[in-house]
Design an enzyme around this catalytic site. Sequence first.
Site, PDB file in Angstrom:
ATOM      1  CE  LYS A  13      -2.072  -0.816   3.927  1.00 42.54           C
ATOM      2  NZ  LYS A  13      -1.379  -2.044   4.352  1.00 42.54           N
ATOM      3  NE  ARG A 127       7.643  -2.935   5.430  1.00 41.31           N
ATOM      4  CZ  ARG A 127       6.334  -2.728   5.492  1.00 41.31           C
ATOM      5  NH1 ARG A 127       5.644  -2.472   4.391  1.00 41.31           N
ATOM      6  NH2 ARG A 127       5.698  -2.813   6.638  1.00 41.31           N
ATOM      7  NE  ARG A 171       2.957  -4.716  11.322  1.00 42.09           N
ATOM      8  CZ  ARG A 171       3.816  -4.466  10.328  1.00 42.09           C
ATOM      9  NH1 ARG A 171       4.989  -5.057  10.296  1.00 42.09           N
ATOM     10  NH2 ARG A 171       3.486  -3.632   9.379  1.00 42.09           N
TER      11      ARG A 171
HETATM   12  P1  AMP Z   1       1.502   0.408   9.294  1.00 36.60           P
HETATM   13  O1  AMP Z   1       2.733   1.137   8.916  1.00 36.60           O
HETATM   14  O2  AMP Z   1       0.279   0.962   8.626  1.00 36.60           O
HETATM   15  O3  AMP Z   1       1.641  -1.085   9.116  1.00 36.60           O
HETATM   16  O4  AMP Z   1       1.269   0.671  10.858  1.00 36.60           O
HETATM   17  C1  AMP Z   1       2.224   0.287  11.819  1.00 36.60           C
HETATM   18  C2  AMP Z   1       1.564   0.174  13.193  1.00 36.60           C
HETATM   19  O5  AMP Z   1       1.002   1.444  13.553  1.00 36.60           O
HETATM   20  C3  AMP Z   1       0.416  -0.806  13.278  1.00 36.60           C
HETATM   21  O6  AMP Z   1       0.844  -2.148  13.499  1.00 36.60           O
HETATM   22  C4  AMP Z   1      -0.377  -0.241  14.453  1.00 36.60           C
HETATM   23  O7  AMP Z   1       0.247  -0.543  15.683  1.00 36.60           O
HETATM   24  C5  AMP Z   1      -0.242   1.262  14.240  1.00 36.60           C
HETATM   25  N1  AMP Z   1      -1.321   1.782  13.374  1.00 36.60           N
HETATM   26  C6  AMP Z   1      -1.202   2.291  12.114  1.00 36.60           C
HETATM   27  N2  AMP Z   1      -2.391   2.673  11.621  1.00 36.60           N
HETATM   28  C7  AMP Z   1      -3.292   2.384  12.599  1.00 36.60           C
HETATM   29  C8  AMP Z   1      -4.705   2.536  12.701  1.00 36.60           C
HETATM   30  N3  AMP Z   1      -5.447   3.040  11.685  1.00 36.60           N
HETATM   31  N4  AMP Z   1      -5.295   2.122  13.855  1.00 36.60           N
HETATM   32  C9  AMP Z   1      -4.588   1.632  14.874  1.00 36.60           C
HETATM   33  N5  AMP Z   1      -3.263   1.437  14.838  1.00 36.60           N
HETATM   34  C10 AMP Z   1      -2.605   1.825  13.718  1.00 36.60           C
END
Ligand code: AMP
Length: 212
Positions: A13, A127, A171
């Site tokens: 994404k 990554r 995750r």
């Molecule tokens: P990402 O980079 O989008 O994979 O986000 C990394 C981490 O940030 C996630 O594993 C969550 O701990 C937190 N996070 C990101 N976006 C959200 C969201 N919309 N709601 C809750 N936690 C989030």
Amino acid sequence: MRLVLLGAPGAGKGTQAKKLIDKYGIPQISTGDILRKAVADGTPLGKEAKGCMDKGELVPDSVVIGLVKERLGQDDCKKGFILDGFPRNTSQAETLDGTLAGVNMPLEVALSVDVDFDVLLKRLTGRRTCKQCGQMFNIYFSTSSKEGVCDKCGGALYQRDDDKEETIKKRLDVYRAQTEPLIGYYAAKGILKRVEGVGDIEEIFRKICSIL
Ligand code: AMP
């Protein structure tokens, strides 16, 4: 264009969002990036979020929703936006719908980037992210020309704490339990589109552009 990018961690994404910014001239709102910056800056918000992030759990809705509302209120979002990593559950999606309805700017597309589980695992464990510009590389699929150095800006590449193996499984579990149901949520609203997120990055991008 007002767009939500859906997809598991590692689906690409962020990579596609960065290409969409260049093409459409609209901002990417990545809650993951905003939270990582808050953690790096040591802000109170960052301190609150770090524990959840390191465990691979979602940060509380109250924290994330506030961030997104504030960001959506900024001027550059008037012409559109790409939400990347938000919403992550039905409650966030409903709040987002309410907020956007209030300003008469409903979502136009929810695009799901679909990738098989075993590919996701390799993508996430391999990554590496640039500390400076956020550009992503992968030690299995798309290496940087010089190990540990960003091709784009020369910044140092690092492995995110939550890209370590123990956290990744969590995750992906959280994605399946809480985020995947949003595919049905947006399908019911008639704005869901899907793209196969495997193969050449440029080819996936072309498919996304033709869908949009
Ligand atoms: P990402 O980079 O989008 O994979 O986000 C990394 C981490 O940030 C996630 O594993 C969550 O701990 C937190 N996070 C990101 N976006 C959200 C969201 N919309 N709601 C809750 N936690 C989030």
